[in-house]
Design a protein around this motif. Structure first.
Motif, mmCIF file in Angstrom:
data_model
loop_
_atom_site.group_PDB
_atom_site.id
_atom_site.type_symbol
_atom_site.label_atom_id
_atom_site.label_comp_id
_atom_site.label_asym_id
_atom_site.label_seq_id
_atom_site.Cartn_x
_atom_site.Cartn_y
_atom_site.Cartn_z
ATOM 1 N N ILE A 1 0.835 -1.194 0.000
ATOM 2 C CA ILE A 1 0.000 0.000 0.000
ATOM 3 C C ILE A 1 0.873 1.247 0.000
ATOM 4 O O ILE A 1 2.020 1.219 0.410
ATOM 5 N N GLY A 2 0.327 2.325 -0.461
ATOM 6 C CA GLY A 2 1.056 3.579 -0.543
ATOM 7 C C GLY A 2 0.368 4.505 -1.529
ATOM 8 O O GLY A 2 -0.570 4.114 -2.211
ATOM 9 N N GLU A 3 0.820 5.758 -1.567
ATOM 10 C CA GLU A 3 0.215 6.735 -2.466
ATOM 11 C C GLU A 3 0.628 6.468 -3.909
ATOM 12 O O GLU A 3 1.544 5.691 -4.160
ATOM 13 N N SER A 4 -0.011 7.178 -4.848
ATOM 14 C CA SER A 4 0.428 7.032 -6.229
ATOM 15 C C SER A 4 1.860 7.555 -6.340
ATOM 16 O O SER A 4 2.212 8.544 -5.716
ATOM 17 N N GLY A 5 2.663 6.853 -7.111
ATOM 18 C CA GLY A 5 4.041 7.269 -7.302
ATOM 19 C C GLY A 5 4.999 6.748 -6.250
ATOM 20 O O GLY A 5 6.173 7.105 -6.250
ATOM 21 N N CYS A 6 4.536 5.874 -5.331
ATOM 22 C CA CYS A 6 5.425 5.414 -4.272
ATOM 23 C C CYS A 6 6.303 4.258 -4.727
ATOM 24 O O CYS A 6 7.243 3.876 -4.046
ATOM 25 N N GLY A 7 5.993 3.689 -5.888
ATOM 26 C CA GLY A 7 6.829 2.605 -6.408
ATOM 27 C C GLY A 7 6.189 1.242 -6.312
ATOM 28 O O GLY A 7 6.766 0.250 -6.740
ATOM 29 N N LYS A 8 4.956 1.183 -5.776
ATOM 30 C CA LYS A 8 4.344 -0.135 -5.576
ATOM 31 C C LYS A 8 4.050 -0.841 -6.897
ATOM 32 O O LYS A 8 4.261 -2.042 -7.023
ATOM 33 N N THR A 9 3.600 -0.076 -7.887
ATOM 34 C CA THR A 9 3.326 -0.676 -9.190
ATOM 35 C C THR A 9 4.612 -1.112 -9.880
ATOM 36 O O THR A 9 4.679 -2.185 -10.482
ATOM 37 N N THR A 10 5.661 -0.304 -9.765
ATOM 38 C CA THR A 10 6.948 -0.648 -10.363
ATOM 39 C C THR A 10 7.466 -1.968 -9.805
ATOM 40 O O THR A 10 7.921 -2.837 -10.552
ATOM 41 N N LEU A 11 7.357 -2.141 -8.506
ATOM 42 C CA LEU A 11 7.818 -3.376 -7.887
ATOM 43 C C LEU A 11 7.018 -4.575 -8.401
ATOM 44 O O LEU A 11 7.583 -5.633 -8.708
ATOM 45 N N GLY A 12 5.717 -4.397 -8.536
ATOM 46 C CA GLY A 12 4.877 -5.464 -9.078
ATOM 47 C C GLY A 12 5.292 -5.832 -10.485
ATOM 48 O O GLY A 12 5.384 -7.004 -10.843
ATOM 49 N N ARG A 13 5.581 -4.825 -11.300
ATOM 50 C CA ARG A 13 5.982 -5.081 -12.688
ATOM 51 C C ARG A 13 7.349 -5.754 -12.752
ATOM 52 O O ARG A 13 7.594 -6.599 -13.625
ATOM 53 N N ILE A 14 8.234 -5.388 -11.862
ATOM 54 C CA ILE A 14 9.557 -6.031 -11.832
ATOM 55 C C ILE A 14 9.403 -7.518 -11.498
ATOM 56 O O ILE A 14 10.001 -8.380 -12.138
ATOM 57 N N LEU A 15 8.550 -7.809 -10.519
ATOM 58 C CA LEU A 15 8.355 -9.203 -10.117
ATOM 59 C C LEU A 15 7.668 -10.019 -11.207
ATOM 60 O O LEU A 15 7.825 -11.236 -11.281
ATOM 61 N N ALA A 16 6.923 -9.347 -12.082
ATOM 62 C CA ALA A 16 6.278 -10.051 -13.183
ATOM 63 C C ALA A 16 7.178 -10.088 -14.423
ATOM 64 O O ALA A 16 6.762 -10.561 -15.476
ATOM 65 N N GLY A 17 8.392 -9.571 -14.283
ATOM 66 C CA GLY A 17 9.336 -9.610 -15.391
ATOM 67 C C GLY A 17 9.055 -8.605 -16.484
ATOM 68 O O GLY A 17 9.560 -8.720 -17.599
ATOM 69 N N LEU A 18 8.242 -7.601 -16.200
ATOM 70 C CA LEU A 18 7.865 -6.624 -17.222
ATOM 71 C C LEU A 18 8.721 -5.367 -17.163
ATOM 72 O O LEU A 18 8.637 -4.511 -18.029
#
Lengths: 336, 347
Positions: A42-59
């Motif tokens: 959890i976190g605000e927009s721009g905190c990096g949570k989506t980036t981390l998810g994409r890294i773990l999915a290899g994207l």
């Protein structure tokens, strides 16, 4: 089991006259999820949570750190060899409508990945149709109704279930659900959350849930872990119920205090932290990243960077010099 | 900032409003027989899921329903202005902005990407024949400053230079700068994160009180309404199924849909096994049943009469509910009248 260690990622923006500007999205994040486990970011927009998810999915690539999938470090493999590993992590997007091809029936949508799967495992044509029906049943849809239809003929909740069924065609180990319920009608949201929990129980799929709606994290399993991310750093991490009911980091407390109180049903927490809005990230990074917005900062906070740990004997890990439990979450109103 | 007093806040009465959309299957009602009164100086929240008709209702406040939609019947009476539904041409254009301010969703990028906020402000001023343009800019700047922004800088900015929360404040400024006293906010916090949402909601509440407004907030999020609205109205399938003081409705909902919706919200506290999604799905324009109760397909307490009988509209003190199961709880009336009750005072 999937683990990440010290993952960093910096985006370089093309600047104007002053040249490129660097935006750190992740600053050395450690992460681990068990088979069948649940982790929420959890976190605000721009905190990096989506980036981390994409890294773990290899994207998405990462600058440094290591991801280990079932004991295999990804750095030991060539990019081509990594693919089958990352395929075991499937991403579920926020908007199920744009994730499905509008010109294809659900049958066609599921048929393509299943055909590939049948080829890989040497199975027959009839297996494909059986599997499609099985998967739709698994996500709580009636195959007879759904298969011949196009995405626009289904409700948002049904579409998201189709997206999940499609992700399951490749027998993934982990689903990364990025704001997977925020575009679903409120009355149907719990259904999707319940489905994710159900898939953990029945298939042993682990779920990484990325959201700004903290409450939803509870519904994919109370045994899950919650990561609170602020400007690319994990600032608090622990069991879902502990972090929600006994948060110790002022940022977590601000996030929880910002959640609207259902007056009439709930009473606001006594120590709500009035949150201040995000400040432009281009400020000097000395000291705690949250210090500028923190109502409890001391001199130490502006000069030294706190690291994640159990300081102060807290059950959860936190990155704060002055961890203190505050009751910020609303409690149920006593029935009158 | 302009001088304000609660006396300037006009009341709004929406009576028997029906809006239809022309489709291949004939004219289908998106809003049907809605009666809603906005008391002067109050915030009313309308909650509904996709396809409930809440956005169409909001557009009706400006008589701005676009073809193939049209207002088939009913009226929207605003104090000092008359029935908006009967207005047309220049009168209507002047009403929008001068009397009724409308704040669009920030996510939809309602600002022109090619013009600075300041230029768009001047366009707004000219189209409304404002003589004192410097005064308008001054007013805009003070409004933005009031909302915690650097007004001068924001007026010089293009929309892409502003964050979601800043754009939302620009939207509020543009809705108020011509001194409108009826304000409609359509999903004011959707796509904003929690802390920004909390800030915007606080600003809406404060500006509402300072300027003496009558405010209508349209949202899918019960939490938003719970946080700021005095009165809550719940829409489903084009119908208003329940309304009343916010705290009373949330504390003891009378309509099965409101009850189900409250049970379906992911909550931070309490037993997670008690929460459950509503079965079925919300109706779309084409699947709204023409007779009987619009909610019966998903209702846990449905009776035979729900298939054919229009649910009676019952007024129980300050509350109104349209449901067969509530019959006997209150007095049935032909037209809905709402008492002068404010949720805040009830608390």
């Amino acid at each position: 089991m999937i683990t990440g260690k010290g993952i960093t990622k910096t985006f370089r923006q093309r600047g104007g006259m002053l040249g490129a500007r660097e935006v750190p999205a992740l600053r050395g994040v450690d992460f681990s999820i068990e088979k069948g486990g649940a982790v929420s970011f959890i976190g605000e927009s721009g905190c990096g949570k989506t980036t981390l998810g994409r890294i773990l999915a290899g994207l998405e690539s990462y600058d440094s750190g290591e991801i280990v999938i079932d004991g295999v470090p990804m750095s030991s493999l060539r990019p081509k060899q990594r693919q089958p590993h990352f395929r075991r992590v499937q991403l579920i997007h926020q908007d199920p409508y744009s994730a499905l091809n509008p010109a294809r029936t659900i049958h066609q949508t599921l048929d393509a990945p299943l055909t590939l799967r049948a080829k890989q495992t040497g199975r027959s044509r009839s297996w494909i149709d059986e599997r499609a029906e099985e998967l739709l049943g698994l996500v709580g849809l009636d195959p007879g109704y759904v298969l011949p239809r196009y995405p626009h003929q289904l409700s948002g909740g049904m579409r998201q279930r189709v997206v999940i069924a499609r992700a399951l065609t490749v027998d993934p180990d982990m689903l990364v659900a990025d704001e997977a319920t925020s575009m679903i009608d409120v009355s149907l949201r719990l259904g999707i959350l319940g489905l994710l929990k159900d898939l953990r129980d029945r298939l042993g799929v682990s779920v990484l849930f990325i959201t700004h709606d903290v409450a939803t994290a509870r519904y994919i399993g109370l045994d899950g872990e919650l990561y609170v991310i602020y400007r690319g750093q994990v600032v608090e991490r622990g069991p879902v119920e502990t972090v929600i009911s006994d948060p110790v980091h002022p940022y977590t407390q601000s996030l929880l205090s910002a959640i609207p109180v259902l007056h009439g049903l709930e009473v606001p927490g006594a120590e709500r932290v009035v949150p201040t809005e995000a400040i432009d990230a281009a400020q000097p990074d000395a000291g705690c990243l949250f210090a500028a917005r923190c109502p409890f900062r001391t001199e130490r906070c502006t000069s030294e960077l706190p690291v994640l740990g159990h300081d102060g004997g807290t059950l959860q890990e936190h990155a704060c010099f002055h961890p203190q439990r505050r009751s910020v979450v609303a409690t149920p109103a006593v029935a009158s | 900032m302009s001088v304000t007093s609660d006396k300037r806040a006009p009341g709004v009465r929406i009576s028997d409003l029906s809006v239809v959309y022309r489709t291949g299957a004939g004219e289908l009602p998106a809003v049907r027989g809605v009666d809603l009164e906005l008391e002067p100086g109050t915030i009313t929240g309308v909650v509904g899921e996709s396809g409930s008709g809440k956005s169409t209702l909001a557009l009706s406040m400006l008589n701005a329903v676009q073809p193939p939609g049209r207002i088939r019947s009913g009226s929207v009476e605003i104090d000092g202005l008359g029935d908006v539904v009967t207005l047309g041409g220049d009168d209507l254009r002047k009403t929008r902005g001068r009397h009724v301010g409308y704040v669009f969703q920030a996510a939809q990028n309602s600002l022109n990407p090619l013009k600075t906020v300041g230029k768009q402000l001047l366009d707004l001023g000219r189209s409304h024949d404002v003589d004192d343009l410097p005064g308008l800019v001054k007013e805009a700047r003070s409004l933005l400053d009031r909302m915690g922004l650097d007004g001068a800088r924001v007026l010089d900015s293009y929309q892409h230079e502003l964050s979601g929360g800043m754009r939302q404040r620009v939207g509020i400024m543009l809705a108020l700068v011509l001194n409108a006293h009826v304000v409609v906010l359509d999903e004011p916090t959707t796509a904003l994160d929690m802390i920004t949402q909390a800030t915007i909601l606080r600003i809406i509440r404060e500006v509402h009180e300072e300027r003496g407004l009558t405010t209508l907030v349209i949202t899918h999020d019960l939490g938003v309404v719970a946080e700021i609205a005095d009165r809550l109205a719940v829409m489903y399938g084009g119908r208003l199924v329940e309304q009343g003081p916010t705290r009373e409705v949330l504390g003891a909902p009378k309509h099965p849909y409101t009850q189900g919706l409250l049970q379906a919200i992911p909550r931070l506290v309490g037993d997670i096994d008690e929460a459950r999604a509503l079965p079925g799905r919300p109706p779309t324009l084409g699947t709204i049943p023409p007779d009987g109760c619009v909610f019966r397909e998903r209702c846990a307490v449905r009776m035979d009469v729900c298939e054919t009988g229009e649910p009676p509209v019952l007024t129980i003190g300050p509350r109104v509910v349209a449901c067969h199961t509530a019959a006997g709880d209150g007095e049935q009336k032909e037209t809905v009248t709402t008492g002068p009750t404010r949720g805040e005072e009830q608390a």
